[in-house]
Design an enzyme around this catalytic site. Structure first.
Site, short mmCIF file in Angstrom:
data_model
loop_
_atom_site.label_atom_id
_atom_site.label_comp_id
_atom_site.label_asym_id
_atom_site.label_seq_id
_atom_site.Cartn_x
_atom_site.Cartn_y
_atom_site.Cartn_z
NE ARG A 86 -10.96 -3.30 -0.49
CZ ARG A 86 -11.84 -2.41 -0.02
NH1 ARG A 86 -13.06 -2.33 -0.50
NH2 ARG A 86 -11.49 -1.62 0.99
CG ASN A 91 -10.48 -2.53 5.93
OD1 ASN A 91 -10.90 -2.89 7.03
ND2 ASN A 91 -9.25 -2.81 5.51
CB CYS A 115 -4.03 0.53 5.97
SG CYS A 115 -2.55 -0.49 5.93
CD GLN A 130 -1.92 -2.23 1.71
OE1 GLN A 130 -1.06 -2.49 2.56
NE2 GLN A 130 -2.69 -3.18 1.18
CB THR A 163 -8.12 -3.85 8.85
OG1 THR A 163 -7.57 -4.25 7.57
CG2 THR A 163 -7.91 -2.37 9.10
N GLY A 164 -7.25 -6.98 9.11
CA GLY A 164 -7.63 -8.40 9.01
C GLY A 164 -7.50 -9.10 10.35
CG ASN A 193 -5.56 -1.79 -1.45
OD1 ASN A 193 -4.93 -1.98 -0.40
ND2 ASN A 193 -6.87 -1.98 -1.53
N1 LIG Z 1 -6.21 -4.21 1.45
C1 LIG Z 1 -6.99 -3.43 2.42
C2 LIG Z 1 -6.23 -2.15 2.82
C3 LIG Z 1 -4.96 -2.44 3.60
C4 LIG Z 1 -5.24 -3.18 4.88
C5 LIG Z 1 -4.06 -3.89 5.55
N2 LIG Z 1 -2.78 -3.74 4.91
C6 LIG Z 1 -4.01 -3.57 7.04
O1 LIG Z 1 -2.92 -3.58 7.64
O2 LIG Z 1 -5.11 -3.35 7.62
C7 LIG Z 1 -8.35 -3.06 1.80
O3 LIG Z 1 -8.43 -3.03 0.56
O4 LIG Z 1 -9.29 -2.80 2.57
#
Ligand SMILES: N[C@H](CCC[C@H](N)C(=O)O)C(=O)O
Length: 299
Positions: A231, A179, A83, A54, A241-242, A74
C-alpha cells in the site's frame, strides 16, 4: 538527548534499508520536523527527491512506557500504522545517533508498543505487537462475501476482474499487523502476477483504507518466498509486516510451522509466531547520511 539544531529548514537525514526495503530516517527529537504528506512525497520521490519506500520519523513518546514514538509515511505521503523493516532500522538509528543506549528499545506506534532489540550478531529482533484475523480489525468490508474456511483461517474472495479480460477472483487471508494485509498463496512468486494483480488488490473497494497485497510461495513448512505489492509504495524488495502476515496466515492454514524463513527479493527475514507473540528478526543497514533544504525541495 542532545541539543536541538536546524533552526532553518535544513533537515539531517539517514538513508537506511531493511532487506532492501529502503527508508529516509528523520530525527524529530533534536530537529523541528513537521512532515506533511506533500513533503513526504517529495522526499520519497526517486528522481525529484532522495528516494525511498517509506519515511520514518523518530519523535519523543506521548506515553510514559515508551522510549520513542515511531511514525511511518509511505512514498505516496500517507501516514500508516506499522513498518516491520523500518522498526529494525529505527532501533539501529537511535543507537547510532546516540539518542539512547537502552537495548531493547520500546517504540510507540498507533496500536501500542513494539519492542526492538539489537542482537550481538548484528541482526535486530522485533516483537511486532498484535496480530488480528478479525475482518473488523482490518478496514475490510466482507458484506455479501462467503468466506472459505481453511484450517483455522478463512479465505475471502476478491473479484479483481477488469473489463475486457476473463473473470478473475483471488482468495486471500485478511490479516492485521496493526497495518492491513491481504495474503494469497501462489505456485511461484517469480511468475506471480504481482504487477498486474497487486495494484487491484491494493486498491480494492473492499479495503476502504487500501491494503498490502502479499504473494506467498510455500517452499516447505519452515520456508517461504514472498513478494508484496505494498500500500502506498508499490512492490518493495521486502515487507516486514507482510512477512509477519504471510507466516501467521500460513500457520493458521496448516501450511507452515513456526519459525519460518521468509525469502524476499532483498534478503531473508525470520518470523516466529506462537499464536500470540509475533517475533521478526532480520537485518538493518545504514547506507548514508545527508542534509536536505526542504524549502528548495518543495520548490
Ligand atoms: N506499506 C505499508 C507500510 C510499510 C510496511 C513495510 N515496508 C514493512 O516493512 O512492514 C502500509 O501501507 O501499511
Amino acid at each position: 538527548m542532545g541539543e536541538r539544531y536546524n533552526p532553518s529548514m535544513t533537515w539531517h537525514f539517514t538513508k537506511m534499508h531493511g532487506a532492501g526495503n529502503d527508508f529516509i530516517v528523520l530525527d524529530g527529537v533534536r530537529q523541528e520536523i513537521r512532515l506533511t504528506a506533500e513533503r513526504a512525497r517529495k522526499l520519497a520521490h526517486r528522481q525529484f527527491g532522495i528516494g525511498a519506500d517509506q519515511i520514518l520519523l523518530v519523535e519523543r513518546p506521548t506515553r510514559a512506557d515508551a522510549d520513542f514514538r515511531y511514525r511511518i509515511f509511505n512514498a505516496d505521503g500517507g501516514e500508516v500504522e506499522h513498518c516491520g523493516n523500518g522498526a529494525r532500522c529505527f532501533v539501529r538509528f537511535v543507537h547510532e545517533q546516540g539518542l539512547t543506549d537502552r537495548n531493547p528499545v520500546r517504540a510507540e506506534i498507533c496500536t501500542g508498543i513494539i519492542v526492538l532489540n539489537e542482537q550481538d550478531d548484528g541482526e535486530v529482533s522485533v516483537d511486532m505487537g498484535r496480530t488480528s484475523f478479525e475482518p473488523a480489525a482490518v478496514p475490510f468490508d466482507p458484506t455479501g462475501l462467503t468466506p472459505r474456511p481453511d484450517g483455522q483461517d478463512s479465505l475471502w474472495p476478491l473479484d479483481v476482474s477488469v473489463p475486457g479480460e476473463p473473470e478473475k477472483t483471488v482468495w486471500v487471508s485478511v490479516v492485521g499487523i496493526s497495518n492491513p494485509h491481504a495474503v494469497q498463496v501462489v505456485d511461484n512468486v517469480d511468475t506471480a502476477p504481482v504487477a498486474g494483480i497487486g495494484p487491484r488488490v491494493e486498491s480494492h473497494p473492499r479495503f476502504p483504507r487500501r491494503v498490502n497485497a502479499g504473494f506467498m510461495q510455500i517452499v516447505d513448512r519452515h520456508d517461504i518466498r514472498l513478494r508484496v505489492y505494498e500500500r502506498g509504495a508499490g512492490e518493495t524488495l521486502a515487507c516486514g509486516t507482510g512477512a509477519c502476515a504471510a507466516v501467521a496466515a500460513g500457520i493458521r492454514r496448516g501450511l507452515l510451522d513456526s519459525p519460518v524463513r521468509v525469502q524476499t527479493r532483498g534478503g531473508v527475514l525470520t518470523i516466529a509466531w506462537d499464536g500470540e507473540q509475533l517475533l521478526m528478526t532480520g537485518p538493518a543497514v545504514t547506507v548514508f547520511e545527508g542534509t536536505i533544504d526542504i524549502d528548495r525541495l518543495l520548490g
